[in-house]
Design a protein around this motif. Structure first.
Motif, PDB file in Angstrom:
ATOM      1  N   ARG A  25      24.219  11.852 101.613  1.00 51.99           N
ATOM      2  CA  ARG A  25      24.947  11.045 102.397  1.00 51.99           C
ATOM      3  C   ARG A  25      24.048  10.289 103.427  1.00 51.99           C
ATOM      4  N   ARG A  26      22.868  10.757 103.489  1.00 54.41           N
ATOM      5  CA  ARG A  26      21.948  10.012 104.574  1.00 54.41           C
ATOM      6  C   ARG A  26      21.054   9.085 103.600  1.00 54.41           C
ATOM      7  N   THR A  27      21.300   9.104 102.189  1.00 51.59           N
ATOM      8  CA  THR A  27      20.579   8.187 101.398  1.00 51.59           C
ATOM      9  C   THR A  27      21.400   7.178 100.516  1.00 51.59           C
ATOM     10  N   ARG A  70      24.973   6.376 102.272  1.00 51.66           N
ATOM     11  CA  ARG A  70      25.324   5.557 103.222  1.00 51.66           C
ATOM     12  C   ARG A  70      24.889   4.098 102.870  1.00 51.66           C
ATOM     13  N   LEU A  71      23.624   3.866 102.134  1.00 48.40           N
ATOM     14  CA  LEU A  71      23.565   2.479 101.833  1.00 48.40           C
ATOM     15  C   LEU A  71      24.461   1.711 100.983  1.00 48.40           C
ATOM     16  N   LEU A  99      19.227   0.384  92.940  1.00 42.76           N
ATOM     17  CA  LEU A  99      20.394   1.121  92.603  1.00 42.76           C
ATOM     18  C   LEU A  99      21.693   0.835  93.572  1.00 42.76           C
ATOM     19  N   VAL A 100      21.591   0.473  94.638  1.00 42.20           N
ATOM     20  CA  VAL A 100      22.638  -0.186  95.436  1.00 42.20           C
ATOM     21  C   VAL A 100      23.281  -1.322  95.070  1.00 42.20           C
ATOM     22  N   SER A 101      22.369  -2.380  94.590  1.00 45.17           N
ATOM     23  CA  SER A 101      22.652  -3.550  94.018  1.00 45.17           C
ATOM     24  C   SER A 101      23.422  -3.258  92.798  1.00 45.17           C
ATOM     25  N   GLU A 102      22.921  -2.745  92.061  1.00 43.02           N
ATOM     26  CA  GLU A 102      23.719  -2.310  90.481  1.00 43.02           C
ATOM     27  C   GLU A 102      24.929  -1.756  90.783  1.00 43.02           C
TER      28      GLU A 102
END
Length: 174
Positions: free
Chosen positions: A28-30, A33-34, A156-159
């Protein structure tokens, strides 16, 4: 790229577009959440338990309704994911509901994911069977591997976000 206006302003819009399934203590904190924040910026409506649920909500009812109403599920698999009844329950609902799932393999390889009966003591035999089936199904989906010690968080978040938004846009135009 945000969602088309016809989805963003639709009165009959579901409670969420994307259900984020994860083990809170691990992610959750990584990454979770992002990803949640990035999807919100894209004008998407993600379901994240800590953000979406309110005091007094019935846990299983609220989660079940969100999963049935969502278009896409993101399953963030972590080393202790399969130790959680709630993670496995949510994953099995996503699979049973035939939702499109984006797996993220966070510090774990798909081959390492196994439901351990000893970790989920209060489970019925039927639940264990459903959980095993759901994990095997998820392992057969092309996902996003991530090693937190060397990979890039923003990539990772973008993908993941691009995969989700692509599917949502497909749902709208299809």
């Amino acid at each position: 790229m945000g969602l088309p206006a016809k989805l963003c302003h639709n009165i009959a819009r579901p409670a969420c577009d994307v259900f984020i399934n994860h083990r809170t203590a691990d992610t959750r904190r990584t990454v979770v959440r992002l990803l949640y924040d990035h999807l919100v910026q894209q004008r998407c409506k993600p379901f994240l338990d800590a953000e979406t649920m309110k005091p007094g909500d019935r846990l299983l009812d609220t989660i079940g309704k969100a999963i049935r109403g969502c278009k896409v599920g993101v399953a963030v698999f972590s080393p202790r994911y399969c130790d959680s009844y709630f993670c496995l329950h949510e994953l099995s609902l996503l699979v049973e509901s035939k939702k499109w799932i984006v797996p993220i393999f966070y510090d774990v390889k798909p081959s390492q994911l196994r439901v351990k009966e000893s970790a989920i003591l209060s489970c019925s035999h039927n639940d264990l069977k459903k959980f095993n089936f759901a994990v095997e199904e998820a392992k057969s989906i092309v996902g996003l591997p991530f090693d937190s010690s060397k990979d890039d968080w923003s990539e990772l978040v973008s993908e993941a976000s691009n995969a989700v938004m692509s599917k949502l846009n497909e749902e709208i135009s299809g």
